[in-house]
Design a protein around this motif. Structure first.
Motif, PDB file in Angstrom:
ATOM      1  N   GLY A   1       1.191  -1.868   3.066  1.00  0.00           N
ATOM      2  CA  GLY A   1       2.297  -1.188   2.513  1.00  0.00           C
ATOM      3  C   GLY A   1       3.772  -1.795   2.494  1.00  0.00           C
ATOM      4  O   GLY A   1       4.830  -1.133   2.051  1.00  0.00           O
ATOM      5  N   SER A   2       3.674  -3.163   2.634  1.00  0.00           N
ATOM      6  CA  SER A   2       4.910  -3.688   2.831  1.00  0.00           C
ATOM      7  C   SER A   2       5.400  -4.240   1.369  1.00  0.00           C
ATOM      8  O   SER A   2       4.701  -4.648   0.532  1.00  0.00           O
ATOM      9  N   PRO A   3       6.792  -4.206   1.245  1.00  0.00           N
ATOM     10  CA  PRO A   3       7.087  -4.288  -0.224  1.00  0.00           C
ATOM     11  C   PRO A   3       7.227  -5.839  -0.512  1.00  0.00           C
ATOM     12  O   PRO A   3       7.462  -6.511  -1.312  1.00  0.00           O
ATOM     13  N   ASP A   4       7.069  -6.773   0.825  1.00  0.00           N
ATOM     14  CA  ASP A   4       7.124  -8.034   0.709  1.00  0.00           C
ATOM     15  C   ASP A   4       5.391  -9.011   0.113  1.00  0.00           C
ATOM     16  O   ASP A   4       5.336  -9.833  -0.308  1.00  0.00           O
ATOM     17  N   PHE A   5       4.637  -7.790  -0.144  1.00  0.00           N
ATOM     18  CA  PHE A   5       3.177  -7.824  -0.525  1.00  0.00           C
ATOM     19  C   PHE A   5       2.707  -7.319  -1.571  1.00  0.00           C
ATOM     20  O   PHE A   5       2.916  -5.945  -1.617  1.00  0.00           O
ATOM     21  N   ASP A   6       1.929  -7.709  -2.557  1.00  0.00           N
ATOM     22  CA  ASP A   6       1.056  -6.713  -3.475  1.00  0.00           C
ATOM     23  C   ASP A   6      -0.211  -6.641  -3.025  1.00  0.00           C
ATOM     24  O   ASP A   6      -0.705  -7.701  -2.657  1.00  0.00           O
ATOM     25  N   THR A   7      -0.762  -5.698  -2.345  1.00  0.00           N
ATOM     26  CA  THR A   7      -1.664  -5.332  -1.588  1.00  0.00           C
ATOM     27  C   THR A   7      -2.902  -4.713  -2.547  1.00  0.00           C
ATOM     28  O   THR A   7      -2.809  -3.994  -2.866  1.00  0.00           O
ATOM     29  N   GLN A   8      -4.014  -5.303  -2.371  1.00  0.00           N
ATOM     30  CA  GLN A   8      -5.204  -4.548  -3.053  1.00  0.00           C
ATOM     31  C   GLN A   8      -6.448  -4.327  -1.834  1.00  0.00           C
ATOM     32  O   GLN A   8      -6.636  -5.100  -0.918  1.00  0.00           O
TER      33      GLN A   8
ATOM     34  N   LEU B   1      -9.903  -3.277  -0.851  1.00  0.00           N
ATOM     35  CA  LEU B   1     -11.524  -3.449  -1.005  1.00  0.00           C
ATOM     36  C   LEU B   1     -12.252  -2.717  -0.006  1.00  0.00           C
ATOM     37  O   LEU B   1     -11.857  -3.026   1.046  1.00  0.00           O
ATOM     38  N   VAL B   2     -13.357  -2.302  -0.598  1.00  0.00           N
ATOM     39  CA  VAL B   2     -14.154  -1.557   0.404  1.00  0.00           C
ATOM     40  C   VAL B   2     -15.557  -2.215   0.574  1.00  0.00           C
ATOM     41  O   VAL B   2     -16.079  -2.574  -0.511  1.00  0.00           O
ATOM     42  N   GLY B   3     -16.134  -2.487   1.798  1.00  0.00           N
ATOM     43  CA  GLY B   3     -17.343  -3.032   1.916  1.00  0.00           C
ATOM     44  C   GLY B   3     -18.283  -2.294   2.761  1.00  0.00           C
ATOM     45  O   GLY B   3     -17.871  -1.330   3.081  1.00  0.00           O
ATOM     46  N   LYS B   4     -19.430  -2.531   3.051  1.00  0.00           N
ATOM     47  CA  LYS B   4     -20.555  -1.890   3.963  1.00  0.00           C
ATOM     48  C   LYS B   4     -19.926  -1.610   5.372  1.00  0.00           C
ATOM     49  O   LYS B   4     -19.986  -0.492   5.693  1.00  0.00           O
ATOM     50  N   ASP B   5     -19.494  -2.570   5.880  1.00  0.00           N
ATOM     51  CA  ASP B   5     -19.035  -2.507   7.482  1.00  0.00           C
ATOM     52  C   ASP B   5     -17.660  -2.470   7.529  1.00  0.00           C
ATOM     53  O   ASP B   5     -16.986  -2.400   8.599  1.00  0.00           O
ATOM     54  N   GLY B   6     -16.808  -2.718   6.458  1.00  0.00           N
ATOM     55  CA  GLY B   6     -15.537  -2.887   6.533  1.00  0.00           C
ATOM     56  C   GLY B   6     -14.678  -3.091   5.247  1.00  0.00           C
ATOM     57  O   GLY B   6     -15.173  -2.870   4.321  1.00  0.00           O
ATOM     58  N   TYR B   7     -13.236  -3.310   5.642  1.00  0.00           N
ATOM     59  CA  TYR B   7     -12.370  -3.119   4.493  1.00  0.00           C
ATOM     60  C   TYR B   7     -11.716  -4.641   4.250  1.00  0.00           C
ATOM     61  O   TYR B   7     -11.589  -5.466   5.329  1.00  0.00           O
ATOM     62  N   LYS B   8     -11.322  -5.021   2.942  1.00  0.00           N
ATOM     63  CA  LYS B   8     -10.599  -6.364   2.903  1.00  0.00           C
ATOM     64  C   LYS B   8      -9.344  -6.121   2.110  1.00  0.00           C
ATOM     65  O   LYS B   8      -9.378  -5.332   1.146  1.00  0.00           O
ATOM     66  N   LEU B   9      -8.234  -6.403   3.054  1.00  0.00           N
ATOM     67  CA  LEU B   9      -7.139  -6.286   2.275  1.00  0.00           C
ATOM     68  C   LEU B   9      -6.443  -7.833   1.722  1.00  0.00           C
ATOM     69  O   LEU B   9      -6.404  -8.483   2.466  1.00  0.00           O
ATOM     70  N   GLN B  10      -6.218  -7.730   0.355  1.00  0.00           N
ATOM     71  CA  GLN B  10      -5.877  -8.867  -0.280  1.00  0.00           C
ATOM     72  C   GLN B  10      -4.228  -8.849  -0.577  1.00  0.00           C
ATOM     73  O   GLN B  10      -3.927  -8.087  -1.197  1.00  0.00           O
ATOM     74  N   LEU B  11      -3.603  -9.612   0.131  1.00  0.00           N
ATOM     75  CA  LEU B  11      -1.942  -9.794   0.278  1.00  0.00           C
ATOM     76  C   LEU B  11      -1.371 -10.837  -0.390  1.00  0.00           C
ATOM     77  O   LEU B  11      -1.682 -12.030  -0.207  1.00  0.00           O
ATOM     78  N   THR B  12      -0.740 -10.455  -1.657  1.00  0.00           N
ATOM     79  CA  THR B  12      -0.272 -11.437  -2.441  1.00  0.00           C
ATOM     80  C   THR B  12       1.416 -11.497  -2.354  1.00  0.00           C
ATOM     81  O   THR B  12       2.133 -10.465  -2.533  1.00  0.00           O
ATOM     82  N   PRO B  13       1.700 -12.495  -1.504  1.00  0.00           N
ATOM     83  CA  PRO B  13       3.157 -12.556  -1.219  1.00  0.00           C
ATOM     84  C   PRO B  13       4.173 -12.176  -2.363  1.00  0.00           C
ATOM     85  O   PRO B  13       3.982 -13.078  -3.329  1.00  0.00           O
ATOM     86  N   LEU B  14       5.243 -11.644  -2.216  1.00  0.00           N
ATOM     87  CA  LEU B  14       6.355 -11.588  -3.207  1.00  0.00           C
ATOM     88  C   LEU B  14       7.671 -11.841  -2.868  1.00  0.00           C
ATOM     89  O   LEU B  14       8.553 -12.461  -3.511  1.00  0.00           O
ATOM     90  N   LYS B  15       7.649 -12.330  -1.496  1.00  0.00           N
ATOM     91  CA  LYS B  15       9.154 -12.891  -1.001  1.00  0.00           C
ATOM     92  C   LYS B  15       8.806 -14.183  -1.029  1.00  0.00           C
ATOM     93  O   LYS B  15       7.929 -15.024  -0.595  1.00  0.00           O
ATOM     94  N   LYS B  16       9.936 -14.915  -1.464  1.00  0.00           N
ATOM     95  CA  LYS B  16      10.036 -16.180  -1.645  1.00  0.00           C
ATOM     96  C   LYS B  16       9.494 -17.233  -0.537  1.00  0.00           C
ATOM     97  O   LYS B  16       8.917 -18.204  -0.661  1.00  0.00           O
ATOM     98  N   GLU B  17      10.292 -16.970   0.616  1.00  0.00           N
ATOM     99  CA  GLU B  17       9.837 -17.602   1.961  1.00  0.00           C
ATOM    100  C   GLU B  17       8.406 -17.577   2.033  1.00  0.00           C
ATOM    101  O   GLU B  17       7.839 -18.742   2.908  1.00  0.00           O
TER     102      GLU B  17
ATOM    103  N   ALA C   1      -2.105 -16.421  -0.925  1.00  0.00           N
ATOM    104  CA  ALA C   1      -2.874 -15.272  -0.147  1.00  0.00           C
ATOM    105  C   ALA C   1      -2.862 -15.066   1.016  1.00  0.00           C
ATOM    106  O   ALA C   1      -3.042 -16.107   1.586  1.00  0.00           O
ATOM    107  N   ILE C   2      -3.027 -13.854   1.546  1.00  0.00           N
ATOM    108  CA  ILE C   2      -3.268 -13.416   3.067  1.00  0.00           C
ATOM    109  C   ILE C   2      -4.371 -12.354   2.904  1.00  0.00           C
ATOM    110  O   ILE C   2      -3.907 -11.350   2.390  1.00  0.00           O
ATOM    111  N   ASN C   3      -5.569 -12.581   3.393  1.00  0.00           N
ATOM    112  CA  ASN C   3      -6.568 -11.727   3.448  1.00  0.00           C
ATOM    113  C   ASN C   3      -6.867 -11.234   4.667  1.00  0.00           C
ATOM    114  O   ASN C   3      -7.101 -11.958   5.514  1.00  0.00           O
ATOM    115  N   LEU C   4      -6.858  -9.675   5.074  1.00  0.00           N
ATOM    116  CA  LEU C   4      -7.326  -9.403   6.314  1.00  0.00           C
ATOM    117  C   LEU C   4      -8.559  -8.460   5.999  1.00  0.00           C
ATOM    118  O   LEU C   4      -8.820  -7.875   5.219  1.00  0.00           O
ATOM    119  N   PHE C   5      -9.511  -8.780   7.049  1.00  0.00           N
ATOM    120  CA  PHE C   5     -10.816  -8.301   7.167  1.00  0.00           C
ATOM    121  C   PHE C   5     -10.968  -7.272   8.293  1.00  0.00           C
ATOM    122  O   PHE C   5     -10.578  -7.470   9.474  1.00  0.00           O
TER     123      PHE C   5
END
Length: 210
Positions: free
Chosen positions: A133-140, A142-158, A165-169
């Protein structure tokens, strides 16, 4: 016929990849975000082993490292690499310390915005706090059988200057991040897998300051 079979096989692989994770509904997004926030809120400390695999865009071989990670709420973390070399990245919220051998470089977080952003990402990738939910990322979500995948696309220049991309499983069983994938703009890719996780155990404060 061979070409046809090749196409069938290719489409089968692609289909299986898409089937592994499906885009979450709005209701699922709210549930996932709530469960991750709840799990991170209940986690005061965390100790675990980790394996890091880095794929370099200009090399065929992968570089594998191992070590131990320590986290303490709110903003303290220590990544201690033990194999194949010894290296420590740690922060106590005020300073970032990097140790190689007997040499330690310490930089105040406030004096270096880049270190501050990297510290937030490292802490968020373990706890989920500050990334969901951070404004620094566009977060998608995704739902899998045993877990979730959060695809974070950076919006902040730094962050955009380093990562594309930063992907959290996240494991469904405990709503905690177990694998982190960092995709750099250069094409390099780093996957960090957390294992032997221990929650809310005592950690020495000095670990985060040296």
């Amino acid at each position: 016929m061979r070409f046809y079979l090749l196409l069938v096989g290719l489409f089968g692989v692609v289909a299986s990849l898409f089937a592994q994770y499906q885009e979450a509904t709005e209701a699922e997004k709210a549930k996932i975000a709530g469960s991750i926030t709840g799990a991170s809120g209940a986690m005061n400390t965390m100790i675990c082993d980790f394996t890091q695999v880095k794929e370099l865009s200009f090399m065929d071989e992968k570089a594998t490292s191992e070590g131990k990670m320590y986290y303490k709420k709110e903003n303290k973390i220590r990544w201690e690499y033990t194999k194949p070399y010894k290296y420590v990245f740690s922060t106590d919220g005020k300073d970032v310390s990097m140790t190689t051998g007997d040499r330690t470089n310490k930089t105040p977080v406030k004096s270096n915005r880049l270190f501050g952003e990297i510290s937030k990402i490292m802490i968020g990738s373990v706890s989920g706090k500050g990334l969901v939910g951070s404004p620094d990322f566009d977060t998608q979500f995704l739902v899998g059988k045993d877990g979730y995948k959060l695809q974070l696309t950076p919006l902040k220049k730094e962050i955009k200057d380093i990562f594309s991309a930063i992907n959290l499983f996240v494991d469904k069983s405990d709503s905690r991040v177990h694998t982190v994938e960092l995709v750099e703009k250069s094409g390099d890719r780093t996957v960090i897998s957390l294992k032997n996780i221990k929650i809310n155990t005592t950690i020495d404060e000095e670990l985060f300051s040296n």
